[in-house]
Motif scaffolding. Structure first.
Motif, PDB file in Angstrom:
ATOM      1  N   THR A 234       0.835  -1.088  -0.085  1.00 55.21           N
ATOM      2  CA  THR A 234       0.063  -0.092  -0.018  1.00 55.21           C
ATOM      3  C   THR A 234       0.938   1.343   0.133  1.00 55.21           C
ATOM      4  OG1 THR A 234      -2.125   0.989   0.938  1.00 55.21           O
ATOM      5  CG2 THR A 234      -0.329   0.270   2.526  1.00 55.21           C
ATOM      6  N   GLY A 235       0.456   2.498  -0.391  1.00 53.48           N
ATOM      7  CA  GLY A 235       1.085   3.416  -0.810  1.00 53.48           C
ATOM      8  C   GLY A 235       2.389   3.578  -1.739  1.00 53.48           C
ATOM      9  N   GLN A 236       2.238   2.587  -2.630  1.00 52.07           N
ATOM     10  CA  GLN A 236       3.155   2.515  -3.711  1.00 52.07           C
ATOM     11  C   GLN A 236       2.770   2.874  -4.998  1.00 52.07           C
ATOM     12  OE1 GLN A 236       6.330   1.380  -2.473  1.00 52.07           O
ATOM     13  NE2 GLN A 236       5.008   1.802  -0.348  1.00 52.07           N
ATOM     14  N   ILE A 237       3.991   3.324  -5.993  1.00 48.43           N
ATOM     15  CA  ILE A 237       3.669   3.656  -7.301  1.00 48.43           C
ATOM     16  C   ILE A 237       4.490   2.409  -7.975  1.00 48.43           C
ATOM     17  CG2 ILE A 237       3.861   5.402  -8.847  1.00 48.43           C
ATOM     18  CD1 ILE A 237       2.553   6.271  -6.098  1.00 48.43           C
ATOM     19  N   LEU A 238       3.721   1.846  -8.876  1.00 52.47           N
ATOM     20  CA  LEU A 238       4.469   0.783  -9.797  1.00 52.47           C
ATOM     21  C   LEU A 238       4.239   1.413 -11.091  1.00 52.47           C
ATOM     22  CD1 LEU A 238       5.338  -1.981 -10.704  1.00 52.47           C
ATOM     23  CD2 LEU A 238       2.574  -2.864 -10.658  1.00 52.47           C
ATOM     24  N   TYR A 239       5.335   1.552 -11.709  1.00 55.22           N
ATOM     25  CA  TYR A 239       5.770   2.336 -13.209  1.00 55.22           C
ATOM     26  C   TYR A 239       5.418   0.995 -14.215  1.00 55.22           C
ATOM     27  CZ  TYR A 239       6.724   6.782 -11.024  1.00 55.22           C
ATOM     28  OH  TYR A 239       6.485   7.981 -10.407  1.00 55.22           O
ATOM     29  N   VAL A 240       4.893   1.064 -15.105  1.00 53.70           N
ATOM     30  CA  VAL A 240       4.588   0.382 -16.206  1.00 53.70           C
ATOM     31  C   VAL A 240       5.216   0.940 -17.376  1.00 53.70           C
ATOM     32  CG1 VAL A 240       3.133  -1.291 -17.474  1.00 53.70           C
ATOM     33  CG2 VAL A 240       2.601  -0.815 -15.009  1.00 53.70           C
ATOM     34  N   ASP A 241       6.222   1.056 -17.395  1.00 53.11           N
ATOM     35  CA  ASP A 241       6.871   1.944 -18.576  1.00 53.11           C
ATOM     36  C   ASP A 241       8.128   1.310 -19.588  1.00 53.11           C
ATOM     37  OD1 ASP A 241       8.957   1.659 -16.890  1.00 53.11           O
ATOM     38  OD2 ASP A 241       8.952   3.858 -16.589  1.00 53.11           O
ATOM     39  N   GLY A 242       8.005   0.314 -19.492  1.00 57.02           N
ATOM     40  CA  GLY A 242       9.313  -0.620 -20.294  1.00 57.02           C
ATOM     41  C   GLY A 242      10.742   0.222 -19.866  1.00 57.02           C
ATOM     42  N   GLY A 243      10.875   0.606 -18.806  1.00 56.01           N
ATOM     43  CA  GLY A 243      12.148   1.069 -18.356  1.00 56.01           C
ATOM     44  C   GLY A 243      12.331   2.599 -18.509  1.00 56.01           C
ATOM     45  N   THR A 244      11.274   3.277 -19.016  1.00 50.22           N
ATOM     46  CA  THR A 244      11.759   4.755 -19.227  1.00 50.22           C
ATOM     47  C   THR A 244      12.093   5.411 -18.009  1.00 50.22           C
ATOM     48  OG1 THR A 244      10.028   4.681 -20.791  1.00 50.22           O
ATOM     49  CG2 THR A 244      10.385   6.638 -19.918  1.00 50.22           C
ATOM     50  N   THR A 245      11.535   5.172 -16.647  1.00 48.27           N
ATOM     51  CA  THR A 245      11.892   6.099 -15.564  1.00 48.27           C
ATOM     52  C   THR A 245      13.348   5.456 -15.041  1.00 48.27           C
ATOM     53  OG1 THR A 245      10.522   4.576 -14.253  1.00 48.27           O
ATOM     54  CG2 THR A 245       9.455   6.797 -14.870  1.00 48.27           C
ATOM     55  N   ALA A 246      13.779   4.189 -15.341  1.00 51.08           N
ATOM     56  CA  ALA A 246      14.872   3.705 -14.817  1.00 51.08           C
ATOM     57  C   ALA A 246      16.171   4.323 -15.622  1.00 51.08           C
ATOM     58  CB  ALA A 246      14.777   2.383 -14.913  1.00 51.08           C
ATOM     59  N   ARG A 247      15.869   5.034 -16.858  1.00 50.04           N
ATOM     60  CA  ARG A 247      17.249   5.511 -17.824  1.00 50.04           C
ATOM     61  C   ARG A 247      17.549   6.616 -17.388  1.00 50.04           C
ATOM     62  NH1 ARG A 247      15.801   5.082 -23.744  1.00 50.04           N
ATOM     63  NH2 ARG A 247      14.688   7.012 -23.216  1.00 50.04           N
ATOM     64  N   MET A 248      18.760   6.863 -17.391  1.00 52.49           N
ATOM     65  CA  MET A 248      19.318   8.136 -16.962  1.00 52.49           C
ATOM     66  C   MET A 248      18.955   9.202 -17.910  1.00 52.49           C
ATOM     67  SD  MET A 248      23.370   9.204 -16.270  1.00 52.49           S
ATOM     68  CE  MET A 248      23.683   8.168 -14.617  1.00 52.49           C
ATOM     69  N   GLY A 249      18.764  10.481 -17.406  1.00 51.99           N
ATOM     70  CA  GLY A 249      18.391  11.323 -18.312  1.00 51.99           C
ATOM     71  C   GLY A 249      19.290  11.889 -19.449  1.00 51.99           C
ATOM     72  N   LEU A 250      20.678  11.678 -19.005  1.00 53.88           N
ATOM     73  CA  LEU A 250      21.700  11.998 -20.013  1.00 53.88           C
ATOM     74  C   LEU A 250      22.133  11.063 -20.735  1.00 53.88           C
ATOM     75  CD1 LEU A 250      23.944  13.843 -17.149  1.00 53.88           C
ATOM     76  CD2 LEU A 250      22.250  14.783 -18.764  1.00 53.88           C
ATOM     77  N   TRP A 251      21.259   9.918 -20.884  1.00 54.83           N
ATOM     78  CA  TRP A 251      21.565   8.804 -22.077  1.00 54.83           C
ATOM     79  C   TRP A 251      21.701   9.315 -23.336  1.00 54.83           C
ATOM     80  CZ3 TRP A 251      18.492   7.271 -26.052  1.00 54.83           C
ATOM     81  CH2 TRP A 251      18.838   5.889 -26.742  1.00 54.83           C
ATOM     82  N   TRP A 252      22.722   8.680 -24.132  1.00 55.69           N
ATOM     83  CA  TRP A 252      22.843   9.239 -25.489  1.00 55.69           C
ATOM     84  C   TRP A 252      23.200   7.697 -26.187  1.00 55.69           C
ATOM     85  CZ3 TRP A 252      26.387  10.338 -21.942  1.00 55.69           C
ATOM     86  CH2 TRP A 252      27.543   9.959 -21.787  1.00 55.69           C
ATOM     87  N   GLU A 253      22.895   7.804 -27.792  1.00 56.42           N
ATOM     88  CA  GLU A 253      23.229   6.522 -28.377  1.00 56.42           C
ATOM     89  C   GLU A 253      24.569   6.007 -28.010  1.00 56.42           C
ATOM     90  OE1 GLU A 253      21.074   4.782 -29.900  1.00 56.42           O
ATOM     91  OE2 GLU A 253      19.282   5.869 -30.308  1.00 56.42           O
ATOM     92  N   GLN A 254      24.684   4.805 -28.095  1.00 61.71           N
ATOM     93  CA  GLN A 254      26.101   4.087 -28.175  1.00 61.71           C
ATOM     94  C   GLN A 254      26.911   4.434 -29.162  1.00 61.71           C
ATOM     95  OE1 GLN A 254      25.994  -0.248 -27.890  1.00 61.71           O
ATOM     96  NE2 GLN A 254      27.886  -0.431 -27.314  1.00 61.71           N
ATOM     97  N   GLY A 255      27.971   4.794 -28.625  1.00 64.24           N
ATOM     98  CA  GLY A 255      28.930   5.466 -29.845  1.00 64.24           C
ATOM     99  C   GLY A 255      29.136   6.965 -29.921  1.00 64.24           C
ATOM    100  N   GLU A 256      27.915   7.696 -29.628  1.00 73.16           N
ATOM    101  CA  GLU A 256      27.950   8.970 -29.623  1.00 73.16           C
ATOM    102  C   GLU A 256      28.425   9.660 -28.376  1.00 73.16           C
ATOM    103  OE1 GLU A 256      24.073  10.495 -30.453  1.00 73.16           O
ATOM    104  OE2 GLU A 256      23.812   9.411 -32.520  1.00 73.16           O
ATOM    105  N   GLN A 257      29.105  10.982 -28.557  1.00 70.09           N
ATOM    106  CA  GLN A 257      29.814  11.541 -27.479  1.00 70.09           C
ATOM    107  C   GLN A 257      28.664  12.553 -26.990  1.00 70.09           C
ATOM    108  OE1 GLN A 257      32.622  11.017 -26.259  1.00 70.09           O
ATOM    109  NE2 GLN A 257      32.556   9.199 -27.631  1.00 70.09           N
ATOM    110  N   PRO A 258      28.463  12.614 -25.638  1.00 72.27           N
ATOM    111  CA  PRO A 258      27.586  13.795 -25.243  1.00 72.27           C
ATOM    112  C   PRO A 258      27.869  15.067 -25.583  1.00 72.27           C
ATOM    113  CG  PRO A 258      29.047  12.836 -23.380  1.00 72.27           C
ATOM    114  CD  PRO A 258      29.279  12.363 -24.709  1.00 72.27           C
ATOM    115  N   GLN A 259      27.035  16.098 -25.598  1.00 70.07           N
ATOM    116  CA  GLN A 259      27.520  17.292 -25.990  1.00 70.07           C
ATOM    117  C   GLN A 259      27.376  18.080 -24.913  1.00 70.07           C
ATOM    118  OE1 GLN A 259      27.809  18.098 -29.358  1.00 70.07           O
ATOM    119  NE2 GLN A 259      27.575  15.934 -29.793  1.00 70.07           N
TER     120      GLN A 259
END
Length: 259
Positions: A234-259
């Motif tokens: 009880t009192g819990q939030i279950l995210y059904v999102d295919g991993g969306t909220t687990a991914r770091m917001g600074l993610w970029w495509e493999q091989g690319e450099q962050p800007q």
């Protein structure tokens, strides 16, 4: 499948999309379902519930108005002989720049997305107390977890739903009523195809799991939280999102450099 045999459930906004997926899954697990809708009669949802061998009762109402919230819950409980489960799902989305969001739009979003949840729950709780137990499942969103452009008012309602869920869970914990929330991610519903340029191919690029979600992906989560299998949750939030909220917001495509 989770055992909901003998349970009586009201699902708001069950005429299509996520609400329809939840209503049908609850029926498949054994619940009778009151199918709330705002405008278009939910004929397909009713057929699917009945195909699962359960009773379906359609009930119309504008849940942005408190008297309508009360009437919808009362009609659902009357038709089903009581109420054990409430799924607060009915809501609206408005994608607008913050500076373009006027008072009328703000009120429309909050009145349905938050006030409707609050007052449907308030009216449903006495029926659950009479039954000796109950489960409330509130549908929030990944927008309540993190930001996305043009969704400020909508995200504010979804964040409010999260706080409401946790607070109500504590208020009702000693009375045998559990309160939890589900945060869907990118779940493909009919309105997505009104978005210029949207396609499932575009959507799957945004989701770590590699595909866009479907309403049927949310249904089992709701059935679980509504069932005795979740008795200590009880009192819990279950995210059904295919991993969306687990991914770091600074993610970029493999091989690319962050800007």
């Amino acid at each position: 499948m989770y055992d909901l045999a003998g349970k009586r459930a009201l699902v708001t906004g069950a005429g299509m999309g996520i609400g329809q997926g939840i209503a049908v899954e609850l029926a498949r697990c054994g619940a009778d379902v009151a199918v709330h809708y705002a405008h278009t009669p939910p004929d397909e949802t009713v057929r699917e519930v009945e195909r699962a061998g359960r009773r379906a009762h359609p009930v119309q109402g504008d849940l942005s108005r408190v008297p309508e919230c009360e009437r919808v819950v009362e009609e659902a409980a009357s038709s089903l002989g009581g109420l054990d489960v409430l799924v607060n799902n009915a809501g609206i989305t408005r994608a607008l720049d913050f500076l373009d969001t006027d008072e009328e739009t703000y009120d429309a979003i909050f009145d349905l997305n938050m006030k409707g949840y609050f007052f449907c729950a308030r009216r449903a709780v006495p029926y659950m107390l009479e039954a000796g137990s109950g489960s409330i499942v509130n549908i929030t969103s990944v927008h309540g977890f993190a930001g996305f452009p043009h969704h400020t008012a909508y995200a504010a309602t979804k964040g409010a739903i999260i706080a409401f869920t946790r607070q109500l869970a504590i208020e009702l914990a000693g009375r045998g009523i559990r309160v939890n929330a589900i945060g869907p991610g990118l779940i493909e519903v009919p309105r997505y195809y009104d978005i210029p340029g949207y396609s499932p191919e575009q959507g799957r690029e945004l989701v770590p799991w590699g595909r866009v979600g479907k309403p049927k992906d949310v249904g089992p989560a709701a059935a679980f939280l509504a069932s005795d299998a979740a008795d200590f949750i009880t009192g819990q939030i279950l995210y059904v999102d295919g991993g969306t909220t687990a991914r770091m917001g600074l993610w970029w495509e493999q091989g690319e450099q962050p800007q």
